[in-house]
Design an enzyme around this catalytic site. Sequence first.
Site, short mmCIF file in Angstrom:
data_model
loop_
_atom_site.label_atom_id
_atom_site.label_comp_id
_atom_site.label_asym_id
_atom_site.label_seq_id
_atom_site.Cartn_x
_atom_site.Cartn_y
_atom_site.Cartn_z
N LYS A 1 23.90 121.18 34.88
CA LYS A 1 23.35 121.36 33.54
C LYS A 1 22.52 122.64 33.51
O LYS A 1 21.63 122.81 34.35
CB LYS A 1 22.48 120.14 33.19
CG LYS A 1 21.72 120.28 31.89
CD LYS A 1 20.83 119.07 31.60
CE LYS A 1 19.91 119.32 30.43
NZ LYS A 1 18.90 118.29 30.25
N ILE B 1 19.15 90.30 35.04
CA ILE B 1 18.48 91.07 33.98
C ILE B 1 19.12 92.45 33.85
O ILE B 1 19.35 92.93 32.75
CB ILE B 1 16.97 91.20 34.27
CG1 ILE B 1 16.31 89.83 34.20
CG2 ILE B 1 16.29 92.16 33.30
CD1 ILE B 1 14.84 89.83 34.61
N THR C 1 13.28 114.18 29.77
CA THR C 1 12.07 114.28 30.59
C THR C 1 11.67 112.99 31.33
O THR C 1 10.76 113.04 32.15
CB THR C 1 10.89 114.72 29.70
OG1 THR C 1 10.99 114.05 28.44
CG2 THR C 1 10.90 116.21 29.48
N PRO D 1 17.70 127.11 27.11
CA PRO D 1 18.22 127.28 28.47
C PRO D 1 17.16 127.04 29.54
O PRO D 1 15.97 127.23 29.28
CB PRO D 1 18.65 128.75 28.49
CG PRO D 1 17.72 129.42 27.52
CD PRO D 1 17.30 128.39 26.50
N VAL E 1 20.84 103.69 30.96
CA VAL E 1 20.97 105.05 30.40
C VAL E 1 20.01 105.95 31.18
O VAL E 1 19.38 105.50 32.14
CB VAL E 1 20.63 105.08 28.88
CG1 VAL E 1 21.79 104.58 28.06
CG2 VAL E 1 19.36 104.32 28.59
N ILE F 1 13.12 110.95 33.62
CA ILE F 1 13.31 110.89 35.08
C ILE F 1 12.34 111.88 35.74
O ILE F 1 11.77 111.59 36.80
CB ILE F 1 14.78 111.16 35.46
CG1 ILE F 1 15.66 110.04 34.89
CG2 ILE F 1 14.95 111.27 36.97
CD1 ILE F 1 17.16 110.26 35.06
#
Length: 495
Positions: free
Chosen positions: A79, A43, A340, A97, A48, A342
């Site tokens: 990031k 499966i 948002t 930011p 992503v 995760i």
Amino acid sequence: MARKRVERVVIAGGGTAGWVAAAALVKQLGPLISITLIESEEIGTVGVGESTIPTARTFHDLLGINEGVFMRAAQATFKLGIAFENWGRDGSRYFHPFGSVGRSVWMGDFQHFWLEARRQGLTQEGYGAFSLEQQAALAGRFSQGSKPPLAYAYHLNATGYAAFLRSLAEPAGVRRVEGKIRKVELAPESGDIAALELESGERIEGDLFIDCTGFRALLIGEALGVPFRDWSEWIATDRALAVQTESVGPPVPFTRVVAHGEGWRWQIPLQTRVGNGLVYASDYLSEDEAVSRLLGAIDGKPLFEPRPIRYRTGMRASTWKRNCVALGLASGFIEPLESTSIHLIHVAVTRLLQLFPFAGMDDALTARFNAQSTHEWEGVRDFIILHYKVSERDDTAFWRRCRDMPIPDTLAQRIALFRESAAAYQGGEDLFRVDSWVSVMLGQGITPREWHQLGKLLKPGELGQAFGDIRRGIAATVATLPTHQQYLNDYCKAR
Ligand code: FAD
């Protein structure tokens, strides 16, 4: 009926949600429970989910994760925020930011000073000019040793992240079972989940089941019938296309999200490649048009054909029902505009650790867990709706629909407050900080009518001096930072 103590935890699914849960449970509660994780290679995972927010670092600390090792394994980059292009208007650009912007005082946040300084002609610069993270990001620079420290998160390879967490969880005692679940067996008297039956015939019993089966939601949805609260009236996108490309330059330390006529697209730079995707509303754009739009916009050579993903926006009415807790896509989905999902997994697992039902299922624990989940999800939902609702874009039927749609009262009140008085707030259990609300509301084009007059209480010259000091301080700090690429090479270069 006597409550059944929880000693055996069964995790269904081995994507990001499954392995996050396994790694955290075994690390924190390993001596008290047995943990089995079932996943099916056939499966596969959604593949992503590569951009995070700074709370990921707190969660990783909880797991004792060595950051350099994790970053190498997940080909991760740093990031510092998100660049929004074409959102307020076609051609406009703003940045959301991490970290705090300017300097706030107890009576009022920095935007009040900034609005007053603009009125007095003391600065022409945008709100984000006073964010260290934004200036470092746009200069392509990064260091963990900067003074003051940068607030940061990660871009990561989703498959690499799950594999990394698995490499922590299995040696610590999680039993992994490869196989497809064909039946969820309910106990006839209680209605609780008793066991999962695999296609191989194996039957896996448990006391607590964690549904991490992705959009299928095999346990919480199919077996327990918990209804889905649909939010597509507010967030009309329902399709995504994902494609990875070769890097064409050094990775920038921010995610790019670029609006288009019927949605938006993302660009997430990893160390070894770039993740790209297009999010769109299928009522307004066909898949063929979406594919050509995505392929026409990406920079590097695609590494495979764009992969279509269908979704519905919303969440389960309860994410904990009976002896089943749903995490990740099984619990719901809100598009990844602010990265948002995760985070929602990390906080849900943290909460499960805090409210773990050792003595058996308990209505009060379940109610507390569900109330907090709902609050978190609705907070994220409102923040995402803000990006669609507050825009001057009216160039397509999609954007006109966004402009005209009614929005939740909770959000309408926030927007009205900011529009009238420049005030913003972060409630006790809210995720998004004042600076986040302000960055997005200003960036999307709201001009507050009034603001707090505290800037006028300063002595003559002080306001202009303070703005100059902040700018000079940020410029001096940014000048000391190495390039993002250089820092990655030295700290955690992926093989
Ligand atoms: P999945 O990855 O789908 O895993 C499901 C697991 O269940 C798999 O192991 C599968 O094999 C198993 N399974 C299913 N059925 C069975 C069965 N019958 N038997 C056995 N096993 C089974 N989040 C972010 O935080 N940032 C982002 O930038 C971001 N971008 C996203 C972009 C898109 C287009 C989408 C759709 C999501 C994005 N997300 C993002 C969300 C993120 O991808 C998910 O939250 C995360 O990957 C967790 O997925 P999951 O583990 O719940 O599901």
